[in-house]
Design an enzyme around this catalytic site. Structure first.
Site, PDB file in Angstrom:
ATOM      1  N   ASP A  26      -6.126  63.093  44.950  1.00  0.00           N
ATOM      2  CA  ASP A  26      -5.941  61.667  44.647  1.00  0.00           C
ATOM      3  C   ASP A  26      -5.243  61.432  43.300  1.00  0.00           C
ATOM      4  OD1 ASP A  26      -7.455  61.399  46.914  1.00  0.00           O
ATOM      5  OD2 ASP A  26      -9.315  60.943  45.855  1.00  0.00           O
ATOM      6  N   GLY A  28     -13.495  67.198  41.078  1.00  0.00           N
ATOM      7  CA  GLY A  28     -13.066  65.846  40.768  1.00  0.00           C
ATOM      8  C   GLY A  28     -14.151  65.119  39.986  1.00  0.00           C
TER       9      GLY A  28
HETATM   10  O1  F6P Z   1     -11.013  62.712  46.920  1.00  0.00           O
HETATM   11  C1  F6P Z   1     -10.261  63.398  47.860  1.00  0.00           C
HETATM   12  C2  F6P Z   1     -10.375  62.770  49.207  1.00  0.00           C
HETATM   13  O2  F6P Z   1      -9.566  63.517  50.081  1.00  0.00           O
HETATM   14  C3  F6P Z   1     -10.072  61.272  49.262  1.00  0.00           C
HETATM   15  O3  F6P Z   1      -8.694  61.005  49.222  1.00  0.00           O
HETATM   16  C4  F6P Z   1     -10.754  60.895  50.527  1.00  0.00           C
HETATM   17  O4  F6P Z   1     -11.117  59.547  50.533  1.00  0.00           O
HETATM   18  C5  F6P Z   1     -11.980  61.743  50.523  1.00  0.00           C
HETATM   19  O5  F6P Z   1     -11.712  62.843  49.686  1.00  0.00           O
HETATM   20  C6  F6P Z   1     -12.385  62.226  51.881  1.00  0.00           C
HETATM   21  O6  F6P Z   1     -13.538  62.965  51.752  1.00  0.00           O
HETATM   22  P1  F6P Z   1     -14.210  63.744  52.952  1.00  0.00           P
HETATM   23  O7  F6P Z   1     -13.530  65.063  53.070  1.00  0.00           O
HETATM   24  O8  F6P Z   1     -15.625  63.833  52.558  1.00  0.00           O
HETATM   25  O9  F6P Z   1     -14.000  62.911  54.172  1.00  0.00           O
END
Ligand code: F6P
Length: 370
Positions: free
Chosen positions: A139, A114
């Site tokens: 996202d 991303g």
């Molecule tokens: O960017 C993808 C995502 O799943 C977001 O939607 C979310 O806020 C974030 O990553 C969560 O990240 P982590 O797995 O570090 O909690």
């Protein structure tokens, strides 16, 4: 003659489709290249930790979510945390990674990620590394592509779970607030909310009014609809308010993790309506399990496009989907031209409040809280 070598890494949060991209690159490139996969994203590049990627090591992975290469959402090698004399220090260790690639004769680095991961890919391209980016994120907030892989699977998971929550909400005459991922982009909530027949969709791009939310619940009550389903993006906020921060992940390119808006909103609504109000956060369930058919197909297309870009030496670019066709765009354009090593996020693609889907939602009676 020794074959040239491709290195692949997966960075940031996992997303369904990562394995399918790896699978297709291996199948499309194996004749001309040896392929290795760095483990745990950029950390593997720094530690020279890799595994061979061939027909055997990538067999049977196309449908599987997650990543066989593991991933890390930290480890920006341009601003890397090291321990020196018992102290944590930040250093630019990108040259170590480049030396490792040279040692292994890696000619091309394919980065699946991303905005944070691809910002580093852009920075490696600036240092002369032959980089190809592939856009991953549930996202769907990366610029210059119509769709990232992982998004469709997440939407399907949310829709399925909205169906499950509907039956309980209806049986108990409850208001159910469902928090979905997406950071500051409301794509998951908007798509899944419409497809899953939510009554209210709240997204970060349209700050909501609590009064409008209550009004919609009361209108439904007056129509003998004694339950309401609200889908809210984790990064959404009330007009004049702030998004709710769930945690800070040190060293992550975007350290803020949103979380908690559903609980806050459920509490606020309960003060204003007679119904019981419950909340549910779908969390990482949205990234888990098998990849949807759409994402499998999209990921295979991305992998094959990356292979074509390698053959044509179209380095410094990200594969993208435009009007249904595979294409590519410069990483400088996708991520913007912030300074090397910067943690500034790219030009993220957010929902325009006049987007067709916003109008569609309103036309079928869904409240956007505005
Ligand atoms: O960017 C993808 C995502 O799943 C977001 O939607 C979310 O806020 C974030 O990553 C969560 O990240 P982590 O797995 O570090 O909690």
């Amino acid at each position: 003659m020794e074959k040239k070598k491709i290195g692949i890494l997966t960075g940031g949060g996992d997303a369904p489709g990562l394995n399918a991209v790896i699978y297709s690159i291996v199948r499309a490139c194996s004749q001309d290249y040896d392929i290795i996969g760095y483990r745990f994203g950029y950390r593997g590049l720094y530690n020279n930790d890799f595994m061979p990627l061939d027909f055997t090591t990538t067999s049977g992975i196309l449908h599987r979510g997650g990543t066989i290469l593991y991933s890390s959402n930290k480890d920006n090698l341009f601003n890397y945390t090291l321990e020196e004399n018992g102290q944590k220090v930040k250093k630019d260790v990108s040259d170590v990674a480049i030396a490792n690639m040279k040692k292994e004769n890696v000619d091309v680095l394919v980065v699946l990620g991303g905005d944070g991961t691809l910002t580093s890919a852009r920075d490696f391209a600036r240092k002369g590394v032959n980089v190809i980016g592939v856009p991953k994120t549930i996202d769907n907030d990366l610029a210059c592509t119509d769709s990232t892989f992982g998004f469709d699977t997440a939407v399907n998971i949310v829709v399925e779970n909205l169906g499950r929550l509907h039956t309980t909400a209806e049986s108990h005459h409850r208001v159910m607030v469902v928090e979905v991922m997406g950071r500051s982009a409301g794509w998951i909530a908007l798509h899944a909310g419409i497809a899953g027949s939510a009554d209210i969709i709240l997204i970060p791009e349209i700050p909501y009014s609590l009064d409008k939310v209550i009004e919609k619940i009361k209108d439904r009550e007056a129509e003998q609809k004694h339950f309401t389903i609200i889908v809210v993006t984790e990064g959404a906020a009330e007009k004049g308010g702030q998004a709710v921060v769930g945690r800070i992940v040190e060293d992550s390119p975007d350290a803020v993790r949103f979380g908690g808006i559903a609980a806050k909103l459920a509490h606020d609504i309960e003060q204003c309506v007679p119904n019981e109000v419950r909340h549910c956060t779908l969390g990482h369930i949205q990234r888990g399990g098998n990849t949807s058919a759409f994402d499998r197909l999209l990921s295979v297309r991305y992998g094959v496009k990356a292979a074509e870009m390698i053959a044509k030496k179209q380095f410094g670019n990200m594969a993208c989907l435009r009007n249904g066709e595979m294409d590519f765009e410069s990483l400088e354009v996708v991520l913007g031209s912030s300074a090397t090593g910067s943690t500034a996020m790219g030009l993220s693609k957010r929902v325009d409040p006049n987007h067709e889907l916003v109008r569609v939602a309103k036309s079928v009676g869904i409240s956007l809280g505005d």
